[in-house]
Design an enzyme around this catalytic site. Structure first.
Site, PDB file in Angstrom:
ATOM      1  CB  CYS A  88      37.423 -16.877  57.770  1.00 37.81           C
ATOM      2  SG  CYS A  88      38.952 -17.132  56.868  1.00 37.81           S
TER       3      CYS A  88
ATOM      4  CG  HIS B   6      39.667 -12.412  58.263  1.00 41.10           C
ATOM      5  ND1 HIS B   6      40.917 -12.564  58.815  1.00 41.10           N
ATOM      6  CD2 HIS B   6      39.423 -13.550  57.552  1.00 41.10           C
ATOM      7  CE1 HIS B   6      41.414 -13.752  58.457  1.00 41.10           C
ATOM      8  NE2 HIS B   6      40.532 -14.367  57.697  1.00 41.10           N
TER       9      HIS B   6
HETATM   10  N1  LIG Z   1      41.813 -20.182  60.620  1.00 43.45           N
HETATM   11  C1  LIG Z   1      40.703 -19.724  60.038  1.00 43.45           C
HETATM   12  O1  LIG Z   1      40.332 -18.522  60.164  1.00 43.45           O
HETATM   13  C2  LIG Z   1      39.851 -20.627  59.246  1.00 43.45           C
HETATM   14  C3  LIG Z   1      38.619 -20.188  58.822  1.00 43.45           C
HETATM   15  C4  LIG Z   1      37.817 -21.009  58.060  1.00 43.45           C
HETATM   16  C5  LIG Z   1      38.293 -22.259  57.752  1.00 43.45           C
HETATM   17  N2  LIG Z   1      39.506 -22.685  58.181  1.00 43.45           N
HETATM   18  C6  LIG Z   1      39.919 -24.032  57.828  1.00 43.45           C
HETATM   19  O2  LIG Z   1      39.966 -24.834  58.991  1.00 43.45           O
HETATM   20  C7  LIG Z   1      40.978 -25.832  58.867  1.00 43.45           C
HETATM   21  C8  LIG Z   1      41.934 -25.758  60.049  1.00 43.45           C
HETATM   22  O3  LIG Z   1      42.517 -24.467  60.126  1.00 43.45           O
HETATM   23  P1  LIG Z   1      43.434 -24.018  61.337  1.00 43.45           P
HETATM   24  O4  LIG Z   1      43.621 -22.562  61.150  1.00 43.45           O
HETATM   25  O5  LIG Z   1      42.895 -24.512  62.642  1.00 43.45           O
HETATM   26  O6  LIG Z   1      44.819 -24.810  61.011  1.00 43.45           O
HETATM   27  P2  LIG Z   1      46.021 -25.190  61.990  1.00 43.45           P
HETATM   28  O7  LIG Z   1      46.100 -24.232  63.127  1.00 43.45           O
HETATM   29  O8  LIG Z   1      47.197 -25.360  61.133  1.00 43.45           O
HETATM   30  O9  LIG Z   1      45.602 -26.628  62.592  1.00 43.45           O
HETATM   31  C9  LIG Z   1      45.481 -27.771  61.784  1.00 43.45           C
HETATM   32  C10 LIG Z   1      44.909 -28.911  62.601  1.00 43.45           C
HETATM   33  O10 LIG Z   1      44.718 -30.035  61.756  1.00 43.45           O
HETATM   34  C11 LIG Z   1      45.351 -31.177  62.351  1.00 43.45           C
HETATM   35  N3  LIG Z   1      45.818 -32.116  61.339  1.00 43.45           N
HETATM   36  C12 LIG Z   1      46.672 -31.878  60.321  1.00 43.45           C
HETATM   37  N4  LIG Z   1      46.902 -33.021  59.633  1.00 43.45           N
HETATM   38  C13 LIG Z   1      46.171 -33.992  60.244  1.00 43.45           C
HETATM   39  C14 LIG Z   1      46.003 -35.385  60.019  1.00 43.45           C
HETATM   40  N5  LIG Z   1      46.622 -36.015  59.013  1.00 43.45           N
HETATM   41  N6  LIG Z   1      45.176 -36.074  60.848  1.00 43.45           N
HETATM   42  C15 LIG Z   1      44.546 -35.448  61.856  1.00 43.45           C
HETATM   43  N7  LIG Z   1      44.680 -34.138  62.142  1.00 43.45           N
HETATM   44  C16 LIG Z   1      45.483 -33.413  61.332  1.00 43.45           C
HETATM   45  C17 LIG Z   1      46.509 -30.584  63.133  1.00 43.45           C
HETATM   46  O11 LIG Z   1      46.949 -31.525  64.089  1.00 43.45           O
HETATM   47  P3  LIG Z   1      48.503 -31.590  64.540  1.00 43.45           P
HETATM   48  O12 LIG Z   1      48.676 -30.478  65.542  1.00 43.45           O
HETATM   49  O13 LIG Z   1      48.588 -32.945  65.147  1.00 43.45           O
HETATM   50  O14 LIG Z   1      49.319 -31.390  63.319  1.00 43.45           O
HETATM   51  C18 LIG Z   1      45.827 -29.369  63.750  1.00 43.45           C
HETATM   52  O15 LIG Z   1      45.054 -29.754  64.856  1.00 43.45           O
HETATM   53  C19 LIG Z   1      41.624 -25.574  57.512  1.00 43.45           C
HETATM   54  O16 LIG Z   1      40.992 -26.394  56.551  1.00 43.45           O
HETATM   55  C20 LIG Z   1      41.315 -24.124  57.248  1.00 43.45           C
HETATM   56  O17 LIG Z   1      41.312 -23.823  55.875  1.00 43.45           O
HETATM   57  C21 LIG Z   1      40.296 -21.900  58.929  1.00 43.45           C
END
Ligand SMILES: NC(=O)c1ccc[n+]([C@@H]2O[C@H](COP(=O)([O-])OP(=O)(O)OC[C@H]3O[C@@H](n4cnc5c(N)ncnc54)[C@H](OP(=O)(O)O)[C@@H]3O)[C@@H](O)[C@H]2O)c1
Length: 344
Positions: free
Chosen positions: A130, A242
């Site tokens: 991000c 950010h």
């Molecule tokens: N947040 C940001 O600003 C941002 C920016 C760039 C990249 N990212 C990347 O994007 C990704 C997600 O971030 P987030 O902020 O959305 O995280 P988050 O809010 O913690 O959500 C994680 C998601 O992944 C799912 N998940 C986890 N384990 C899984 C599995 N074994 N099988 C299927 N689904 C699974 C979760 O489902 P459940 O609810 O069922 O656990 C949830 O839907 C990460 O790799 C992060 O590094 C985030």
């Protein structure tokens, strides 16, 4: 017929934002499926004025999926992205798993959309970190004008960048401060409420953090391998958005007025830069917006051809969900993919 799109991680911060943006932009999808882990089976998520019930990734057949927007972390992506790509869907992944893979394009459409064609090697396209996404949107038009030599950036990153549990932790800790309850740290190494933490991700051997290293290698891959970059990444008690204090050294002269004019006409950028109290953008104002906002543009007389500026964007949108969907739109607009059901 339109495309079939799967959103993996649909219950997460980024996944929910993806569903919102697909609906807002009237993405040409006939069908959108929401996938998450076993924990979320049947959980309802909003998609425009509809509600989707989450299905489990482990049991899902991707044979007729065209585009998979993947946002479930590196471990899940490592295991699943190659399988989903083998089933014939293009995977656009938000995790850090594939970003440095030479056979996987790392794309910010305003900067290097042409590199997207390289997706055929693995069927995977990576979305940057991000902090990198908003930084390169602001740097690219200035690089085209005056060629960047070196960047020094300090980030002020919101807790939503660490997932939904991190947002809950800031909320719970803030409440605990006022109710004089015990403050528990789970997601962050120190208390985040009413504090700032100069560590995002793990430490590397040379003392930089992995988040700082990602900003360096990703900027080089997306923009120019010759750019030198030094980052200090800091977590702040802000829910969404950010911010970055950016200092840039150029090869050729460039004034603050020239930079302002260039950025005013650059894709994805919005300049708000009045020299008066409040004449700049803060993360609170950028939440829910698509633009990368640039304020406080000024010359830095301590180096030759130096400029400083303040860059703010919604990390869940340009930093993740929006950028991924813009990549999918590039694939469609350039006719690099076709809907399977139409092709059949
Ligand atoms: N947040 C940001 O600003 C941002 C920016 C760039 C990249 N990212 C990347 O994007 C990704 C997600 O971030 P987030 O902020 O959305 O995280 P988050 O809010 O913690 O959500 C994680 C998601 O992944 C799912 N998940 C986890 N384990 C899984 C599995 N074994 N099988 C299927 N689904 C699974 C979760 O489902 P459940 O609810 O069922 O656990 C949830 O839907 C990460 O790799 C992060 O590094 C985030």
């Amino acid at each position: 017929m339109g495309f079939k799109v799967a959103v993996v991680g649909a219950t997460g911060n980024v996944g929910r934002e993806m569903l919102d943006i697909l609906a807002e932009r009237r993405f040409p999808a006939d069908e959108v499926v929401a996938l998450a882990s076993q924990r979320s089976i049947g959980t309802e998520v909003s998609f425009g004025d509809k509600t989707l019930k989450c299905k489990v990734l482990d049991h899902y057949d991707f044979t007729d999926v065209d585009i998979c927007l993947m946002s479930a972390g590196s471990a899940v992506s490592k295991q699943w992205s190659p399988r989903i790509a083998a089933a014939g869907a293009v995977v656009i992944d938000n995790s850090s798993c594939w970003r440095t893979d030479p056979d996987v394009p790392l794309i910010v459409p305003e900067v290097n959309a042409d590199a997207v064609a390289g997706f055929r090697k693995k069927g995977i396209i990576a979305n940057p970190n991000c902090s990198t996404a908003q930084l390169v949107v602001a740097l690219k038009p200035l690089h085209d004008k005056a060629k960047i030599k070196r960047v020094v950036v300090a980030t002020y990153q919101s807790v939503s960048g660490a997932g939904k549990e991190a947002m809950d932790e800031l909320f719970a800790q803030t409440k605990a401060v006022f109710t004089v309850d015990e403050i528990a740290n789970k997601k962050f190494p120190k208390r985040i409420a009413f504090n700032v933490i100069p560590q995002i991700d793990t430490f590397m051997e040379d003392g930089t953090t992995r988040e700082e290293w990602k900003m360096l290698v990703e900027t080089k891959k997306i923009l120019d391998p010759k750019i030198r970059l030094s980052a200090t990444c800091v977590r702040v008690p802000v829910f969404i958005g950010h911010s970055e204090a950016v200092n840039v050294e150029f090869e050729r002269p460039i004034t603050a007025d020239e930079a302002r004019d260039i950025l005013r006409n650059a894709p994805g950028c919005l300049v708000i830069d009045k020299h008066e109290p409040g004449g700049y953008v803060t993360p609170y104002e950028c939440a829910g917006e698509d633009a990368t906002y640039i304020s406080r543009i000024r010359e830095d007389g301590t180096v030759e051809n130096g400029l400083s500026m303040w860059v703010v964007s919604d990390n869940l949108r340009k930093g993740a969900a929006l950028n991924a969907i813009q990549i999918a739109e590039v694939l469609i607009n350039r006719k690099l993919i076709q809907a399977k059901r139409k092709a059949a």
